[in-house]
Write an enzyme that holds these catalytic residues in place. Structure first.
Site, PDB file in Angstrom:
ATOM      1  N   ARG A   1       0.818  -1.218   0.000  1.00 20.53           N
ATOM      2  CA  ARG A   1       0.000   0.000   0.000  1.00 20.53           C
ATOM      3  C   ARG A   1       0.851   1.267   0.000  1.00 20.53           C
ATOM      4  NH1 ARG A   1      -5.101  -1.762   3.887  1.00 20.53           N
ATOM      5  NH2 ARG A   1      -6.348  -2.573   2.161  1.00 20.53           N
TER       6      ARG A   1
ATOM      7  N   GLY B   1     -12.837  -3.766   1.278  1.00 24.74           N
ATOM      8  CA  GLY B   1     -14.198  -3.298   1.532  1.00 24.74           C
ATOM      9  C   GLY B   1     -14.670  -2.305   0.486  1.00 24.74           C
TER      10      GLY B   1
ATOM     11  N   LYS C   1     -19.230 -16.524   3.271  1.00 26.76           N
ATOM     12  CA  LYS C   1     -20.684 -16.308   3.399  1.00 26.76           C
ATOM     13  C   LYS C   1     -21.301 -15.676   2.167  1.00 26.76           C
ATOM     14  CE  LYS C   1     -20.789 -16.128   8.405  1.00 26.76           C
ATOM     15  NZ  LYS C   1     -21.266 -15.423   9.585  1.00 26.76           N
TER      16      LYS C   1
ATOM     17  N   GLY D   1      -8.679  -7.467  -0.516  1.00 29.74           N
ATOM     18  CA  GLY D   1      -8.940  -8.416   0.568  1.00 29.74           C
ATOM     19  C   GLY D   1      -8.134  -9.695   0.469  1.00 29.74           C
TER      20      GLY D   1
END
Length: 399
Positions: A40, A378, A202, A355
């Site tokens: 980053r 996100g 999920k 992610g």
């Protein structure tokens, strides 16, 4: 999502001026405060270097970790200041505060060719509340605002949104521009065939992405534990696998609506538990034992998904295919990364949506073999869901 960028600013707006730059230096640290992955930091260097070349004086803001609105030594940006100095070759002055007279004075006396990095914005109680007083105080640190923190663009915080309400011009940095170009381009005007791969535990976390992508893609490949909720919707035995019971009906409706466009794994790697990974074996999706669980996609699925990726011209991937931290359940995720690297080499546009997927690609050493690896997990997920990102919306529109 056409936004003005740092390239669009005129000479008089930049030279000698203080550029307040919000970046995402939320890097992983070990127990000794050593940076374990500087991706980053490296991603924002081109923006900082462009500003220096054009005679601006960069004042850098970033968050790190999740301190609760007060200083915590383990979340200090001091190690980042040292690494930034090494990467840019320019002196980096570090001030252990952000909303202070000391920080303001350091911004005003910053010499040309030097960089100022201020302490973690999340040490300030008003940061995550987008406090108006703090936003105004931060705006006094610069003469114009550059947001290069795509990874924090989905948060309406003082240093991402509030500050831009008081400080103009407010423009996108080069990394922000690249993120919007790749993700926006894939959604608005993809070269076809367009394939999306979604994984993770999920289905609930990916419902909105599935809803957004289904009408746009030529194929949607499902992996990870979320495949088991689809299996249950198909009436298959799932053993001890993770299944979201309250989402089974929704999975059934998605399968009915998607038809041939949605593909769930043909087989699964199963084991009695993660601790007993030596007992892992591949079984057909209709043969998952009652006392075992799926922890990865199987070899037939790997072959099928790889063929689909090879035939595509645009590929978006978000979410691992299995528990990739625990071999041998890393095979599916690694295979997807490898297939995407090969597709890139043949001219496809390949986008990894941050992610865990980005972590897996980095671990496999394939980052540079993708068209774009997003720095925002996100943020990229919310972008793919079709949500507006407050840190992007607030920026000046392009002419």
């Amino acid at each position: 999502m056409k936004k003005k960028t740092v390239r669009d600013l005129g000479e008089s707006e930049v030279r000698g001026k203080r550029a307040l730059v919000r970046v995402d230096f939320n890097v992983p640290l070990d127990g000794e405060s050593n940076i374990t992955d500087d991706t980053r930091i490296r991603a924002s260097v081109p923006t900082i270097e462009l500003l220096l070349e054009r005679g601006a004086r960069p004042i850098i803001l970033s968050h790190l970790g999740r301190p609760k609105g007060k200083p915590e030594q383990k979340y200090s940006l001091l190690p980042v200041a040292k690494r930034l100095e090494e990467l840019t070759g320019h002196r980096v002055n570090f001030v252990e505060s952000t909303d202070s007279d000391e920080a303001l004075k350091a911004s005003q006396t910053l010499k040309p060719g030097e960089i100022l990095l201020l302490e973690n914005t999340r040490f300030l109680g008003g940061e995550e509340k987008n406090d108006p007083r703090l936003s105004r105080a931060l705006s006094e640190l610069g003469d114009f605002f550059v947001n290069d923190a795509f990874g924090a663009a989905h948060r309406a915080h003082a240093s991402t949104v509030g500050v831009a309400e008081h400080l103009r011009p407010a423009v996108a940095g080069l990394l922000m521009e690249k993120e919007l170009e790749y993700l926006g381009g894939a959604l608005a005007n993809p070269t076809r065939p367009f394939i999306a791969i979604l994984g993770g535990a999920k289905i609930s976390g990916k419902i909105d992405v599935i809803e957004q992508l289904l009408p746009k893609v030529d194929g949607l490949l499902i992996g990870g534990a979320m495949a088991c909720t689809f299996y249950r919707a198909m009436g298959l035995e799932t053993g001890k696998s993770l299944v979201e019971e309250d989402r089974v009906q929704m999975a059934k409706e998605l399968l009915d609506r998607a038809g041939m466009r949605l593909t769930v794994p043909h087989d699964a790697m199963v084991a009695p538990s993660l601790e007993r990974c030596d007992d892992a074996k591949a079984v057909a999706r209709n043969a998952i034992p009652k006392d075992e669980a799926m922890f990865d996609i199987g070899p037939q699925s790997i072959a099928s998904f790889s063929r689909a990726i090879a035939s595509a011209k645009t590929v978006i991937w978000n979410g691992p295919m299995g528990v990739f931290e625990t071999p041998p359940f890393d095979k599916g995720t690694r295979a997807i990364a490898g297939a995407m690297a090969q597709a890139t080499a043949k001219g496809a546009t390949t986008i990894v949506g941050g992610g865990d997927s980005a972590a897996a690609v980095a671990e496999a050493g394939l980052e540079k073999k993708m068209s774009h690896v997003s720095t925002g997990g996100g943020a990229s997920l919310e972008f793919l869901e079709g949500k507006k990102l407050p840190g992007v919306e607030i920026l000046d529109g392009a002419a």
